[in-house]
Each structure stands twice: as C-alpha cells, then as structure tokens.
Design an enzyme around this catalytic site. Sequence first.
Site, short mmCIF file in Angstrom:
data_model
loop_
_atom_site.label_atom_id
_atom_site.label_comp_id
_atom_site.label_asym_id
_atom_site.label_seq_id
_atom_site.Cartn_x
_atom_site.Cartn_y
_atom_site.Cartn_z
N SER A 1 -10.68 24.94 -29.32
CA SER A 1 -10.94 23.65 -29.92
C SER A 1 -9.86 23.35 -30.94
O SER A 1 -9.41 24.23 -31.66
CB SER A 1 -12.31 23.69 -30.60
OG SER A 1 -12.40 22.69 -31.59
N TYR B 1 -11.07 -4.47 12.88
CA TYR B 1 -10.33 -4.08 11.68
C TYR B 1 -10.37 -5.19 10.63
O TYR B 1 -10.19 -6.37 10.94
CB TYR B 1 -8.87 -3.76 12.02
CG TYR B 1 -8.11 -3.29 10.80
CD1 TYR B 1 -8.18 -1.97 10.39
CD2 TYR B 1 -7.38 -4.18 10.03
CE1 TYR B 1 -7.53 -1.53 9.24
CE2 TYR B 1 -6.73 -3.76 8.88
CZ TYR B 1 -6.81 -2.44 8.49
OH TYR B 1 -6.17 -2.03 7.35
N LYS C 1 -8.38 4.90 1.76
CA LYS C 1 -7.41 6.00 1.58
C LYS C 1 -7.47 6.57 0.17
O LYS C 1 -7.52 7.78 -0.02
CB LYS C 1 -5.99 5.50 1.88
CG LYS C 1 -5.74 5.37 3.38
CD LYS C 1 -4.30 5.11 3.70
CE LYS C 1 -4.00 3.65 3.80
NZ LYS C 1 -4.87 2.84 4.65
N THR D 1 -36.51 30.01 -12.43
CA THR D 1 -36.96 28.72 -11.89
C THR D 1 -37.32 27.89 -13.12
O THR D 1 -37.77 28.45 -14.13
CB THR D 1 -38.20 28.85 -10.98
OG1 THR D 1 -39.29 29.34 -11.75
CG2 THR D 1 -37.94 29.77 -9.81
N HIS D 2 -37.07 26.60 -13.06
CA HIS D 2 -37.33 25.72 -14.21
C HIS D 2 -36.59 26.21 -15.46
O HIS D 2 -37.02 25.95 -16.57
CB HIS D 2 -38.83 25.63 -14.52
CG HIS D 2 -39.69 25.32 -13.34
ND1 HIS D 2 -40.13 24.05 -13.06
CD2 HIS D 2 -40.19 26.10 -12.35
CE1 HIS D 2 -40.88 24.07 -11.97
NE2 HIS D 2 -40.92 25.31 -11.52
N LYS E 1 -14.02 28.60 -31.46
CA LYS E 1 -14.53 28.21 -30.14
C LYS E 1 -13.76 28.83 -28.99
O LYS E 1 -12.55 28.97 -29.05
CB LYS E 1 -14.48 26.68 -30.01
CG LYS E 1 -15.53 25.96 -30.81
CD LYS E 1 -16.96 26.34 -30.45
CE LYS E 1 -17.38 25.89 -29.09
NZ LYS E 1 -17.42 24.45 -28.91
N GLU F 1 -16.60 23.25 -16.73
CA GLU F 1 -17.06 21.89 -17.04
C GLU F 1 -16.29 20.85 -16.23
O GLU F 1 -16.85 19.86 -15.76
CB GLU F 1 -16.92 21.60 -18.52
CG GLU F 1 -17.84 22.45 -19.39
CD GLU F 1 -17.46 22.36 -20.86
OE1 GLU F 1 -17.98 21.49 -21.54
OE2 GLU F 1 -16.60 23.16 -21.30
N SER G 1 0.81 -1.23 0.00
CA SER G 1 0.00 0.00 0.00
C SER G 1 0.84 1.27 0.00
O SER G 1 0.30 2.36 0.06
CB SER G 1 -0.92 0.01 1.22
OG SER G 1 -0.17 0.12 2.40
N GLN H 1 -8.18 -0.69 3.78
CA GLN H 1 -7.06 -0.06 3.07
C GLN H 1 -7.56 0.79 1.90
O GLN H 1 -6.97 1.81 1.56
CB GLN H 1 -6.10 -1.13 2.55
CG GLN H 1 -4.98 -0.55 1.69
CD GLN H 1 -3.93 -1.60 1.40
OE1 GLN H 1 -3.48 -2.30 2.30
NE2 GLN H 1 -3.53 -1.70 0.15
N ASN I 1 -14.21 28.02 -24.99
CA ASN I 1 -15.00 27.11 -24.16
C ASN I 1 -14.73 27.28 -22.67
O ASN I 1 -13.60 27.53 -22.27
CB ASN I 1 -14.68 25.66 -24.54
CG ASN I 1 -15.09 25.34 -25.96
OD1 ASN I 1 -16.09 25.85 -26.45
ND2 ASN I 1 -14.30 24.52 -26.63
N ASN J 1 -3.26 -1.11 13.22
CA ASN J 1 -4.70 -0.83 13.23
C ASN J 1 -5.01 0.54 13.83
O ASN J 1 -5.81 1.30 13.28
CB ASN J 1 -5.45 -1.91 14.01
CG ASN J 1 -5.30 -3.29 13.40
OD1 ASN J 1 -4.67 -3.44 12.36
ND2 ASN J 1 -5.86 -4.30 14.05
#
Lengths: 458, 458, 458, 458
Positions: B276, B316, B324, B154-155, B282, B289, B22, B321, B284, B109
């Site tokens: 782009s 434990y 993490k 709204t909507h 473009k 995003e 690990s 593990q 962007n 542990n």
Amino acid sequence: MKLWGGRFATATDEAVERFTHSLAFDQRLATYDLRGSIAHVKTLVKAHVLTRREGTQLVRALTLLLSQAERGVIDLNPHAEDVHTAIHELLERQVGEVARKLHTARSRNDQVALDLRLYGKAEILHVETQITHVQRALVRLAKAHQEVLIPGYTHLQRAQVVSLAHQLLAYVEMLQRDCDRLQDVCVRVDVLPTGSAALAGTAIPLDRQYQAKLLGFSRVSDNSMDAVSDRDFVVELLAALAILGMHCSRIAEDWILWCSMEFGLLELPDRFATGSSAMPQKKNPDVLELIRGSTGALYGDLIAVLTILKGLPLTYNRDLQHDKRALFEACDLTRQNLAILERLIPHLRVRREQAARLVSDPRLMATELAEQLVSNGMAFQEAHRAVGELVRLAEQQGRALTDWSLAELQQIAPAIDEEAVQLFDPLRAVQMKQSSGSTNPVLVQRAIARWERALGTR
Amino acid sequence: MKLWGGRFATATDEAVERFTHSLAFDQRLATYDLRGSIAHVKTLVKAHVLTRREGTQLVRALTLLLSQAERGVIDLNPHAEDVHTAIHELLERQVGEVARKLHTARSRNDQVALDLRLYGKAEILHVETQITHVQRALVRLAKAHQEVLIPGYTHLQRAQVVSLAHQLLAYVEMLQRDCDRLQDVCVRVDVLPTGSAALAGTAIPLDRQYQAKLLGFSRVSDNSMDAVSDRDFVVELLAALAILGMHCSRIAEDWILWCSMEFGLLELPDRFATGSSAMPQKKNPDVLELIRGSTGALYGDLIAVLTILKGLPLTYNRDLQHDKRALFEACDLTRQNLAILERLIPHLRVRREQAARLVSDPRLMATELAEQLVSNGMAFQEAHRAVGELVRLAEQQGRALTDWSLAELQQIAPAIDEEAVQLFDPLRAVQMKQSSGSTNPVLVQRAIARWERALGTR
Amino acid sequence: MKLWGGRFATATDEAVERFTHSLAFDQRLATYDLRGSIAHVKTLVKAHVLTRREGTQLVRALTLLLSQAERGVIDLNPHAEDVHTAIHELLERQVGEVARKLHTARSRNDQVALDLRLYGKAEILHVETQITHVQRALVRLAKAHQEVLIPGYTHLQRAQVVSLAHQLLAYVEMLQRDCDRLQDVCVRVDVLPTGSAALAGTAIPLDRQYQAKLLGFSRVSDNSMDAVSDRDFVVELLAALAILGMHCSRIAEDWILWCSMEFGLLELPDRFATGSSAMPQKKNPDVLELIRGSTGALYGDLIAVLTILKGLPLTYNRDLQHDKRALFEACDLTRQNLAILERLIPHLRVRREQAARLVSDPRLMATELAEQLVSNGMAFQEAHRAVGELVRLAEQQGRALTDWSLAELQQIAPAIDEEAVQLFDPLRAVQMKQSSGSTNPVLVQRAIARWERALGTR
Amino acid sequence: MKLWGGRFATATDEAVERFTHSLAFDQRLATYDLRGSIAHVKTLVKAHVLTRREGTQLVRALTLLLSQAERGVIDLNPHAEDVHTAIHELLERQVGEVARKLHTARSRNDQVALDLRLYGKAEILHVETQITHVQRALVRLAKAHQEVLIPGYTHLQRAQVVSLAHQLLAYVEMLQRDCDRLQDVCVRVDVLPTGSAALAGTAIPLDRQYQAKLLGFSRVSDNSMDAVSDRDFVVELLAALAILGMHCSRIAEDWILWCSMEFGLLELPDRFATGSSAMPQKKNPDVLELIRGSTGALYGDLIAVLTILKGLPLTYNRDLQHDKRALFEACDLTRQNLAILERLIPHLRVRREQAARLVSDPRLMATELAEQLVSNGMAFQEAHRAVGELVRLAEQQGRALTDWSLAELQQIAPAIDEEAVQLFDPLRAVQMKQSSGSTNPVLVQRAIARWERALGTR
C-alpha cells in the site's frame, strides 16, 4: 416442522421464516424431489440403513405422493420452509416415525442439486421437441413457397434476390444449433450429485452408481464439494435459452418488418393479430413483438445467475436459492415462445404479388451482373466499379436499368453482353448460383429434402 | 482506397470515415485474414477464375505478408477502412492489377466471419492448454498437501472437515467443465462460412469443401444467409469464458478469504503480493482481486454481443462490427487470468499449523457423530436433534465437546459410545467417509492419480 | 369481451389469447388503473364528452371498484386480456352502456404508462421510507457501540483501526445516496402521460393539467409520441434499485464475513439464523445470503428492460409488456430486503471481546506510526519505508511490535519517540485523526448526531 | 520505483507486475491526477506539512507536467505500476527528495477516487454539450420540415398521421431527459473524496473544504470508509450513458427503417453512406447501424461495474481497477455517437413525395373519424367498432375508404357526415388535435419555438 433445530434455543423469527421461505418457488420441483426420494430409499435399503420392509413402506407412500404431485393435487403445507420440508411433513403424516430415517446420508444441498438437474433434463428434452416442431413448420412453409423470390437484405437494404425458402431455412439452421447446444448442455446436466451430502460425502456406504441408474443419470459427480456448489448447468442452460431467445427475436423482427404495410411481404390472419383500443383500423403483430420482447427477460435471467455465482466461496451458500426463479422463468418463456411459433407459422400468409413486385428491381441483380462480367474476363473490382456506376447513372436519370438498351449499358460497361442482361430476371439470378449453401433453387430443394429427413417428416 | 465506390457520386465524409473505421480493432485479425486469402486464391484457381500463374503470384505475395504479420511487422495503412482493405492495399502495391481479382466470389461479410472463426478456434486451443496447466498446478499442490485437513465451509460457516486436496480437486473439476464446454463450442466455431459471399452464395463454382480442407475446418456452412449473419459462435465462446471467469472468481474469493489474517490458511510470498502506498504493513492479494474483478468485464462482454444481436434482422448488419471488441477483450482477460494463476499456484504457502488449529474444533465433526448414531440404529433426524442439542449446551457452558466425558455426552445422547467419541479426531472424520466423490483420503489419493493420468503428468 | 375488434373478421386464436394475456401480471395495477379512470371521467366531463350525470354514475361505480381493489377483493375476470379490459367488463356490468364512453380520448398505450407511473411513484415513496428505517436502525446500532473499535479492511487485509460506528455510518451514507437517487428518479416518473392517446394526441379537448392535478402529478408530458414509448422511468428506477441492491450485497458480505468463526465480530441470535438438515451444529446467516443473492435478480431485471428497449422503433410496441414483470420483481425484492434488514439490525450481537482482540495487533497502527514520524519531520515515503521494515522484521522474528523496546525500534527508525510508541494503543490511533470524515471518535459522535437529526430520531 | 515496499523482502514477480500494471488504462487520468496533486500540495502547505518554499517548488514542477499532459507529450515511464507512480517518478526526477513528501496524508485509494471524479465531471459536461448540439440539429431539421406529414407507427403498423417535426421533437425530449439525468448524476460525482487517505482519514490536519474549493468540488465526502469504496458515481454515470445509448439506438432504428427502399422516407447523402465490397448497387446506413450496435458495449460496461461491486466487502479492493476500462469505453463511445449524429442530421434528406404518398392512406385517419363520431354523440366504443368494420369491408373489397361515397359510408356508420369525411385529409387530421403535447401543427410550432429558446438558438 423443520429439518433442523436441535442446536437452536429459540424459535425462528416469523419475518425470517417468511423471508427464507422458498416453497412458493420450489414447489414445482415436487415431482423431481419425490422421484429422488424414492431412489434414495432404495439406495438406503441397499446400504442396510433401512430394512427392506421400511423401504417398501416408504416407497409406497412416496409413490402415492408422486402420483398426487403429477396430477397437481398434492397438499403441500403452504407454510413449510421449502418443498423438501413440505414433502417430509406429508410423508411423516402417512408413515410416522420411519420417515425420519429418510434424510440419512443426504442434505438439502445435494437434494436440491438433484431436483434441479432432473428438472433441467426434462426441460431440455421438452424444448428440443418443441424446436423440432417449429423447424418442421418452417420447412413445410419453405416447401410450399419454393418458387417465391424475395429481396435478401443486408443493412436492411435490398441486397440480392433470394428465395423465401432459403431465408426460412436459415432460421432452421439457427434453431438446429440451439438443439445441438442443448444437447451439449444436457451432458453436463446429466450428472448425479447426491451422495455428496452436505459437502464432504457420507459415512453411509451409498451405492451412487445404483442411484444414478435408478434415476436415469449417465454419470455420478466426482467431487462432493464441487457437486453441491456447482450451478454451471443452470448458467449453461440459461445461456442456451438466451441464444435461442435471441434467434426468436431475429425471426420476429424479420416478420414484424415483413408485416408492415411498407414491406408487405407477410400477412397475419385475423386470428393471429390483435387490435387497438384506440385506433379502429389497427391489426398488430403483438405475438411477434412479445416474442421479441421476451429476450429481455431471458438475458436478464442469465445475468441473474451469473451475478449470484460471481465471487461466491465454496461450497453451498443460500444465495443459490435465487437461481430457481430465473431458471423457471426462462424455461417457461421459452416454452411459450416456441409453442406460439409452432402454432403461428402454418397460418402465415405470404404476399406473393408483393414479393414479385419487390424482386423486379434490377438493382438487386447488380452483383450477379458483376459476376457475369468476371466470367467474361474482367477483374471483379473493375466489374464492381462499372456496375456501381450504372446504378448511379440509372438513379440520376430516374430510369430503371431494365429500361436501358444493351448499347446504352455497353457505353458504361462494354463487357456487358446479351447473357448478362438476362440476369435482370430474378429467377435467372438465383439459378446461376453455384456455391453450396447458396440460394440456387435446386440446392434449396435439396436442403428441404435433407431437413425433411432429419426432422422425420419424410 | 476502398473496396467499393462506383455507385457513389461524392467522397465519404471524413467524420464518417473515422466513425466507421475498424482497423484499430480488427488489425489483430490480419494473420487470419491472410490465411483465408491464400486459401481463397487457391480455390479461385481451382474454379478457373484465376490462372495458375496469377494464383502463384498472389499466394507468394500473401505468404510474404503473412510472415510479416506473424512477426508483427506488417505495414498496414492506419487510415484504411478495415483490415481487409489495408491488406488489399499492400497486396495491390506488390502485385498490381491482379490483386483486383482476389475479391471475386466473396464479400467482407463472409470474409470477416471466416477471420473471426479462425481466431476463435486458435483462442479456444490456447485457453484449453492454459486450463490444463492450471489444473496440473492445482493437482500438484493437492498432492503435496494430501494430509492437510481444513474446515469445509457452507454459508461461510465451518461445516465439516475436508482435505485441502479435496477442495483443490473441486477447482480442477470446475475447470474441466470449462474445457469440455470450450470443446463443444469449438465444434460450432469450426465451420467454414466463405462461399456465402454477401448473403446469397456465388455464381462462381467455388469448391468450398476444398477451401475448408485448406483451412482446417471440419464442416462448411449449409445456408449462405445464416452464414453471414450468425454470431452464435461468438456468444457461445463469450458465455464459456464468462463461466470460466466466474470459476476463477470463486477460486480467488476462497483464497482471498484464506489469505486474511482471520482465516490464515494461506500466505502469498512477497513476490506475489503487493503493498500500500499509505499503509506500511500491508501485504495485499491484488492478483486475486484483479482476477475476481475481471469477471465484470467478462460478463459485460457477453451481454454486449447478446444485446447487439437482439432483434437484428437478417442478414449482415454493421452492428456486428462491435462484436470483435468484446470477443478480443474477453479472450485477452482470460489468457491473463490463467497465466497468472498458473504462475501463482506453485508459490502458494499453505499454513499447516493454522489448518490443524481450525480443524480441531469438535463441532466440525457433528455430522459424523450423527451418522455414527445412525449406524448404532438411531433415526437420522433423532441423531441430528441430539447432536444439535449437545452443541448448544457446549456453547452455553463454554466447554468444547472434546472436554466432555463420555458419561456427560450420554446424558444427552445415550447412543453415543466410545467409537463415536473418537470421531472428534478430524482424521477419523474424513477416513470414515464411504461415498464415492467424498473427502476420504484414499479416494482423494485415487482422484489425484486419475487426474495425473488425465492431465498427462503421470 | 375486447376493447377492439370491429375490423377483425374472425375471433382471436385461443393460443394467441393465452400468449398475449397479461392480466396475471398487470392485475396488481388495478388500483392505479381505477384511480386513473376516475380522473379520466372527471376530465371527460370537463371536456363535455360526458354529461355531469354520466360522470357521477361512472365515478361512483369506479370508486366502488377501487375500494374492492384496495381490499384485494375485486372480482376480475381471469380470462380478460389485461387489467384494463377486466375492469372495463366489471364497469359495464355495473353501469351498462355508459361504460363504453369511458375509453374516449385515451388508448391503452397512454393508460398503461399512467398506471406504471402511479405505481412507480408509490413504490419509490415506500422504498424511501424503508431506507430511512434501515438507516435509523444502523445509527442506533452505531450509537450503542461507539466505543467499539474494529479493524478496517482493504483488500480484506487488516488496514487501520476504525470504530464500528464509523463503518456502520458508511452504510448509512450509501443508503442516503440511494434515497437521493430515488428522489431524482421520481422527478422523471412524476409526469402525466395521458392525453397522448395512442400516439398523436386527441381531438377531444382534454384539460391535461386538470387531470395531472387530480392525480397528483407535477407535470404533464410535452410530446405525445414520446409519452407512449418512453420507459426511461422504468429503467432509471431499476438502475436505482440495482445500486441499492448492490449496497445491500456489500453490507451482507461484510456481515457474513463477520459472522464467520474466523472473524467472529458478529453473532446472529438464534431467531435470525437457520440450521442445516444434515449438519447438526450449523448456524447459518441465510438471511444475509439471500439478500446478497437477490442482487442477481435486480441486475437481471435492469438488463431485461434495457434489452427490451434496445433498437425499438417509436412509438408503442407490445414488447413493452415485459417491462412490468421486471419492475414488479425488483420492487418486491427490494421491499423484502429492506424489511428484513430493518428487523434484523437491532438484534445483531457485536462480539466486543473479539473486536478488542483483533485491534490489539500493532501492525494495524503502522500508518499512524508513519504519520507520527512525518510530524517529527520525516518525509512520508521515508517513514513508510522505515515502518514497513519494522513490520517485516517483527514478522520474521515472530515478535509483535508492541514487544519491542523503544531502543530496538529506534535502531530501525531513529525518529520513533515515546509519543509514537503510544500509537500502538488503538484508541490513540483513532483519536489522533484530524481530517473531516475520519474515524476520530469525536467526529463520529457528531456524525451520529447529525444523522439522528436528519432521520428525525433526535 | 514503487510507492511501497519496505515490508517486502523480495522484489515483485515480473508476471505479477505485468498483471497488476494499470498504466495502459489509467494514463488518461494524468491531467486529473496532476490537478489533484497541485491542490494537495497547497493543502499540505496550509497544514504546515510542507514549507511554503517546498510547496512552490512542487506546484511549479507539477504545473509543468500538467501542461505536458494536456498537450499529450508527458513522458510517463511505460513500466510504472500506475499513473500515480509514473507521475511521481517524473516529479522526483525534477525536484528530488521533496517529492517524497507529496504522498503524505493520502493514499492511492482516495487519489484514484479523486481522479475518476474529476474525469467524470469533465465527461458529463462534454456529453451534455454534445447532446445540446444534437438537439439543436434536430430542432432545426424539424423546423425546416414543419409541414411534412408522415405516418406515426405503433407495432410498426401505420397508426395515425403525425408531423415529422413532432417525431423529431420526441427525440429531443428523450435527449433532454438524458441531460437532466446527467445533471443529477453530476451532483453525486461532485464530491471531494481526498483526505480519506487509505480508509480511516488522516492525522494530518488537512483542510478538505479548502482542497474542494481549489478543485471546484461542491461538497466533501462525509465518511472516509465510504469515500474510498464508493463507485456509485461510476455506475450511475454508466446507467445514464446506457439509457442515452438506448435512445440513440431507437433513433437509429427509426432512421434505418426510413432509409430502407420500402419505407423510403429518408435518404442519406452519398457522403454519409457506405458501400459493399461485393454488391455494386448497395448504399448502406452503416453509421446508424454502428450507433445502434454500440448499445451492446454500453450495456456491457454497466453490467461490468455492477458485477465488480456485487458482494465486495468494504473498503477498497483492487477489483475496482477494472471500473476504469468500462467507464472510459462508455464515455468514448458516447462522444463518438453524439459527434457523428450532430454531423449527420443536417444532411439527412427527407423524401417529401414519399411522405405524402404514405399519409394519403385513409386508414390512417380511422381514429380521427371515430373521435368525430364521438363529437356527434356516439359512444367511443361504438364508433370504434363502426369504423373498424368500414376498414375491414374496404380491405375486403380492395377499395380505399376515400373512394366510398358518403352514402356508402353511412350504410355502415350512419353517424358519418360531411365533416367526418373531410378527416381523410391528413392535414385536417393533425389540425383537429386539441390536447397539449399532440401533433397539432400549431402546438408543434410552439414546441419548436420553446426548444429554440431552451437550447439558446433563438
């Protein structure tokens, strides 16, 4: 009837009405909606939008409906668009035109936020109480079995001797964190959203602090756009219930294992077990499995509302209607799980002889032995290695360590003395623990007493 | 080298070593692990397990390693099983045999629980600071554009006029809840788990309160079995980050919409936009995003740890593990999102003329008009219907309501008067709001001032 | 009554009965359960466990119950443990003791797997048909608007001109993959599990192939332990519905955007829009928002069953009971979404003038211009750079590229010629496309024809 | 360098560059990107955009880079925006200006879709092979232990005797469905997206069928807008890997249980077990726990991409960049899990004596006894009740049923005869099974043979 329509030239398509219909879900909000409306009437009177007389008339009618709703006999039109509309219909039938003044300075956007918050607060309170009951049952069980020692497990391998009470109190700790979390969530649920109207606030001089006081809210929301689009409190509550459900699944898993013939530490009385339609001998812990399985729905409900909210532009969008189904399901499952746990725990039968048999395995005391060697001056890692070797040899020879003479033990680990050997007694193993929070019986007893006080049973 | 092995007759299979390895993940816990070990040495000295001299020697060596780790130059053996083992190796190379006494009265542990809690506390602090920075940037932007009015939606339909500042402050509110939530989470992270050893506590008389004080923890855990199996604090932190990420996704969505040619309310400067490879024209909003898209990983990380914990027996298990990786990813993504938001916000260009163009649509003031009719004595639902009809007729005739004469308006809604007509001025529309938390410019100005004080920029 | 009990000394606790009760959920499996039982009777007759006479008697009674269940008038005892038990009760009431022979060589473990598989197959068939209907509606809409050009978007920025039909056919492609996926899922649903009994198979010589044929299954399961613990088919179906729901959410998002005043490409007729209780002018696309929002529940249902199955030991465990709620909800939501889409699409109003206005922006043709320069011999990246510069200058000067003279254009990009300039005509831009699958109107027309054939409308 | 920029007046902000940078993730797509570019060059030559000479030059350079990438020694500029740009840089360094012609008629939108599809196909192939290896190992283990009988479990309670081989073959079935599913997914991955360019297709007459053939794709995409925004194949693959992971978690759970002292059916050799740093005696199945725990990440990755796609408007949006991290992680974890399983299975030690001990419990044969009574003419439910009562009495008296005389048994259940009593022999219990797919040793043997043929080991 509808709460809107003037700008529409044609009637709504029937399929659309069916599709947007939410009464089937939101009718359980009826009592909260009515309480909210009563407070709204009083606030409108204070704002001089309603006369005192109109106010009295409306409050009286709403109170009547509330008492019907509380008794589950309110006669909501099943075809109404939503609970707000259904209640409005009933109200207008009772008091006539004045009902049309009620929807002033509010919108269903802030109204449904109010209803959900009132519902959330009530559910939190209920669940907290249930948790306390389960905790009490666990503490009682722990107290009644203080002297029972069992193997504590890591990796599902026997690790060290612990007391059963110690493990039961671990569950109590877990549940206490759930309570604390719900308490924290409640602070953010406990905010009055009304007065935000559709999204921008209202030109009617509503006294929102007054309304908050009437409804028992500690705070009013500070931004109207946020107030109608915020569903954090739903997500938070669902997250808290998911963690609580996860805890229940861990408890259930432990007990399902213990109920197996192989572990044999626990037995369910017949009244709490279920049978098989095919296998005559079966006695199954279905109750525990259902608790464990419900975790799926609880996680799913959390993901449902998180998904709904992802990338949603401000402010209100109808997507939010779907939050209710998830919230209701999670609350219902939680209540059911806690109720059955509370009922089950007092009937759990601990199989003491099996516990005694299991903890007699001297390998369980290997760590204690190593720590004793440390007290005798050895570096822990040396002690660890020496004891590990003893275990390996014992297994190879098929002879338990308790069957070895001191001399034999000393051949491998010269530092072992009489005192060390006595650690193979499981009771000694737990008694020698000194760190706070450990499984030392004296400390466990104190923990029980502490919990009894905290839970009000002492 | 390994921290275990005495009971094993043969070496570990290489594939198993690779699989259970690990270090690649947990090496970023090195500084926390070292701080924990320094405190552990001091506690062992206090418990007389180490001599004062041994203690000094170990603390000196560990402090050196810590300074290396902090500078990112610590030379961890990449083949070590985990960060604990790798550090142990380095330590033993420096101080020799005495290193073998360090792993007394502890287990990986409780050690890894400690490391994760120290990491969690540090991350929470960092993220809270970042949130504050983003909030400050938003408040500054709001203040600089107080007079800019935009349609509130709204909507995704234009609903009512609001001030841009009001919407920006809605984001500030959302982020404040994130801060509050992280604060609450921190209380449950801020608990010392060490002294629990493997699961049962230890026979060494560790002063856990002393160790807690050394490491800056407010509390010590109360049950050793719970302490080594509890990962609530990870789930809670992930839930808080998921909600924060959801908030960022909503902000990003709003701004992506506003950056579209069609909405046109916002422009990203060239330095914050991307192009782009195919389409030369473009520009962007990739940054926004990517923020929105990162919500996926944040939700996924939450589900990952919830799934791991579902049905896991105490105490434990190595499944843990995997917590993490999820926690690290969520913290990293959150930091990146907040850092880029803080950097971006001051450079956002609000397109004021477009805002003015959009809010000139009189339909946006329909609600205000209806509320004015209520002030003139009409029931709200009547007013709603009348104004709705006006809107419908205006659309049918293709003539904006502002082009109608008062007489024409009164034919449909006789209660409309001169004052009502003036509400078609968007500024009047916001100014007439009276409820607290509304978009009334005076209230918004006060809210800005309040936030400036709260965020320490005034 | 219960299908088990001999080994139990005391009656089941009432709370346990309520908690394990599943009839409220599983009663909708009644018709499938009855069909399964009819086939089981016939198989038991063939195995000589039932006489021909007993078989006829049972089949007759079960057929009667089936017809009641199909008409929704079956009188299931609401207190029965589950649908299997409730039906058994009714059967025994009708035919007496012989009913007790029915539960031979089967268990509720394989019985419920059978019911779920029959249900799943029926739902898949239904949903596939619905998808086809939605596809047909989309193709019809595309055909009726073949000449309408709109901006195609990437990053929500106008990218290139495409035909509306081309975008609508993109949806048809997405939905076709859903159909194909459901088809694949169906192969794995279409497996008879009965005969596996509780988990080990049965000593009764059941002819499972015969039973499969009676029930219309293509295969029988090959391993009894797998057969009773497998819920892959539920997860797979939920995954397919989650993806289908995701597709619907993307379509809904596009259309919600297009319905905004700002995009203005689409209008919902009054009959398919909804209003606001507060804002008289509002006309909201609630239907589309509810579709988008339902994605949350669909994702949640998938996670629910995945969570249930995680780490579940073989074979059957009661946790599985919770799979039904999730599966039913996902199927119901899917049906509702598709039904409303099918109904809505023919009524969508495309705003052609607005489309024409939007595509007149010459920046949309920048890519075509660059490709034209490539045809004139320029390297693409040079062409890209040159056109990009043109766009920048045009924006700086506030003059659309269409307003530039050829000479002006050539100052920046000398390779531009008369032909290139004509590309500012959006129709030319789409017509020049040559790659298969592109938005070239001729290709789109062919695609429409191809779909008409595939969907059986030509 | 960048693949865009002409329309931008100022350089990109450094923080933005860092934030949008994806090379750290997508560099592992390098070989696929290069293969795609080689095919693209050839297609551009065929379309006369490149001369034959330019084509040869570019193919030669790209092939060189490909061989470097395959050996992991390609020298990508770590500061490049993404893998496409980094490769472009290298190419331009090698061949100069002609490199700038490569990015004709394509966009990173379709290019990254191509890379991901090539990657997906390769991963599916790899994982399928690994599954086959694991299946072979399981079948080998089953064959070597055909005569070993164990308790089969439902509800983790001993249910009926089964053969170990039967349970192992249940896993083989589960894994086979995973293979079948991956096969189905592959059909939808196996589609060439290039030629779609940014979203609308291209004016360059690309022969897409030719390119598909060069790259080994079975189909070309039919709609350019769908092609650049579709990530179904990623979600589908992740769903298939989640189910596969779920299967592995169930296998792991079974074996963790069996490795416990309490079940004792399985032993891990030292080389496949791990120890504890605190407890010298511990021998833990960490490998199995890590497999089980990885389910969390696999579920999380699925939710991550589903979340990203929810409500995303067509066509390409940068949010999609985050799909790669999830896909890569899921593929990596899956490969690791399967590799370690394949390695582990041949070394599992079945503890035969313990198996024999466990199956000697006569209660395991209760169902067989009841079925025998049915053969003797009793209704199953009567037989079930009678046997259930026997079990209850035996438990009450603390005497195993095998210790009862026939006369004693007949007092409770008169229909019991000599033959029935012999069913207490576990071998007889499995041998009497007659249904296909049951645990009858003859049928299991045939199943083994069938699998050996199917898996190519016979």
